[in-house]
Design an enzyme around this catalytic site. Structure first.
Site, mmCIF file in Angstrom:
data_model
loop_
_atom_site.group_PDB
_atom_site.id
_atom_site.type_symbol
_atom_site.label_atom_id
_atom_site.label_comp_id
_atom_site.label_asym_id
_atom_site.label_seq_id
_atom_site.Cartn_x
_atom_site.Cartn_y
_atom_site.Cartn_z
ATOM 1 N N ASN A 105 8.753 8.857 -4.286
ATOM 2 C CA ASN A 105 7.507 9.604 -4.360
ATOM 3 C C ASN A 105 7.735 10.932 -3.276
ATOM 4 O OD1 ASN A 105 5.073 10.980 -3.754
ATOM 5 N ND2 ASN A 105 4.320 9.003 -2.598
ATOM 6 N N LYS A 142 6.304 13.333 -2.491
ATOM 7 C CA LYS A 142 5.253 14.051 -1.892
ATOM 8 C C LYS A 142 5.306 15.532 -2.125
ATOM 9 C CE LYS A 142 4.782 9.981 0.910
ATOM 10 N NZ LYS A 142 4.365 9.415 2.049
ATOM 11 N N HIS A 159 -2.733 7.075 -4.254
ATOM 12 C CA HIS A 159 -2.094 6.919 -2.957
ATOM 13 C C HIS A 159 -3.282 7.110 -1.668
ATOM 14 C CE1 HIS A 159 0.929 7.978 -0.069
ATOM 15 N NE2 HIS A 159 1.928 7.416 -0.591
ATOM 16 N N GLU A 211 -2.680 8.728 0.825
ATOM 17 C CA GLU A 211 -2.651 10.356 1.368
ATOM 18 C C GLU A 211 -3.916 11.119 0.670
ATOM 19 O OE1 GLU A 211 1.372 11.105 1.369
ATOM 20 O OE2 GLU A 211 1.824 9.707 3.033
ATOM 21 N N GLU A 231 0.759 -0.787 -0.554
ATOM 22 C CA GLU A 231 1.197 -0.216 0.500
ATOM 23 C C GLU A 231 0.095 -0.010 1.632
ATOM 24 O OE1 GLU A 231 3.989 3.446 -0.778
ATOM 25 O OE2 GLU A 231 1.862 4.191 -0.975
ATOM 26 N N GLY A 239 4.833 5.970 6.149
ATOM 27 C CA GLY A 239 5.372 6.996 7.176
ATOM 28 C C GLY A 239 5.464 6.484 8.533
ATOM 29 N N SER A 281 7.505 2.661 4.528
ATOM 30 C CA SER A 281 8.778 2.408 5.431
ATOM 31 C C SER A 281 9.962 1.670 4.767
ATOM 32 C CB SER A 281 8.788 2.124 6.847
ATOM 33 O OG SER A 281 7.584 2.730 7.348
#
Ligand code: PGA
Length: 259
Positions: free
Chosen positions: A11, A13, A98, A100, A168, A174, A216
């Site tokens: 990903n 991003k 996701h 985010e 996730e 992150g 991570s």
């Protein structure tokens, strides 16, 4: 040896910042990923790069995906990209839900419509779920169950063969010190996800759904996550932006299947 190929999803991003850099990154990954026979590598670049990047490789060992899509096929939806458009730009996968995007206000209801649209357009869906934090009472399990049920509310049994669930945990995505969920916890959640799916769709169809872990992951922890967590693959963020690091990850995962 595992029956199915493991899957490693990159990903990217909103990276890299230029198409030139994107091509260099992909070339670096391609040199290794195109040789690995035991895994399916999936590269999800920003959608503006997708078409050109996907044309840089024509085999099956690397596939391409979007990071989001809209639920309508076409029309007055400024700024949106449909699942059909992704497909015609070289994608066979799409990441949906996701954390985010959820943090920007995406709701379960919107995600359910996106999942449906993507499956209708024959994209494989990597549906992300994950708790913000773990509480001792186990409320996070209810949270995960609700996310799965709500996101799949428009999906029938037939859609399951193209569904991948990405666990996730938001606190691990992150994470500065690369803290992941423990392999044991990941294993527990994979079982939990299959149980929730079995309750909705029946065991026979639910067991075939792949579960991957994200948050991570790097080349040092990926073996433990894959083997201890008993997952079918990995979703990689930061470490997919460096070809050398990502190639180490896919090589580790590719070798696991030989054991
Ligand atoms: P990370 O991101 O690997 O940088 O933690 C994972 C993800 O957001 O999918």
């Amino acid at each position: 040896m595992k029956k199915d190929k493991s899957i490693v999803v990159a990903n990217w991003k909103m990276n890299p910042q230029s198409f030139k850099e994107a091509k260099i990154l992909f070339s670096g990954i391609k040199s290794v990923a195109s040789k690995l026979v035991n895994i399916q590598t999936v590269i999800c670049p920003p959608s503006v790069y997708l078409n050109e990047i996907s044309k840089m490789y024509s085999g099956h060992r690397i596939a391409f995906g979007g990071q989001d899509c809209f639920w309508e096929e076409k029309g007055s939806f400024t700024g949106e990209v449909s699942s059909g458009m992704l497909k015609s730009s070289g994608a066979n996968y799409v990441i949906l839900g996701h954390s985010e995007r959820r943090a920007l206000g995406e709701t379960d209801e919107q995600i359910s419509k996106k999942v449906r649209s993507a499956l209708d357009n024959k994209l494989k869906v990597v549906l992300c779920i994950g708790e913000k934090e773990r509480d001792e009472d186990g409320n996070y399990l209810d949270f995960l169950k609700n996310e799965i049920e709500a996101s799949l509310s428009l999906v029938s049994k037939n859609g399951l063969s193209n569904l991948i669930i990405a666990y996730e945990p938001i606190w691990a995505v992150g994470n500065k010190s690369y803290e992941t969920a423990t392999p044991n916890d990941i294993h527990e959640i994979t079982i939990f996800i299959k149980k929730v799916l079995s309750d909705i769709y029946g065991r026979k169809d639910a067991v075939s759904v792949k579960v991957v872990y994200g948050g991570s992951a790097n080349y040092e922890n990926v073996y433990e996550i894959m083997v201890g967590g008993n997952v079918d693959g990995i979703l990689v963020g930061r470490e997919s932006l460096n070809a050398e690091s990502f190639n180490k990850i896919i090589s580790v995962v590719n070798n696991i299947n030989f054991e």
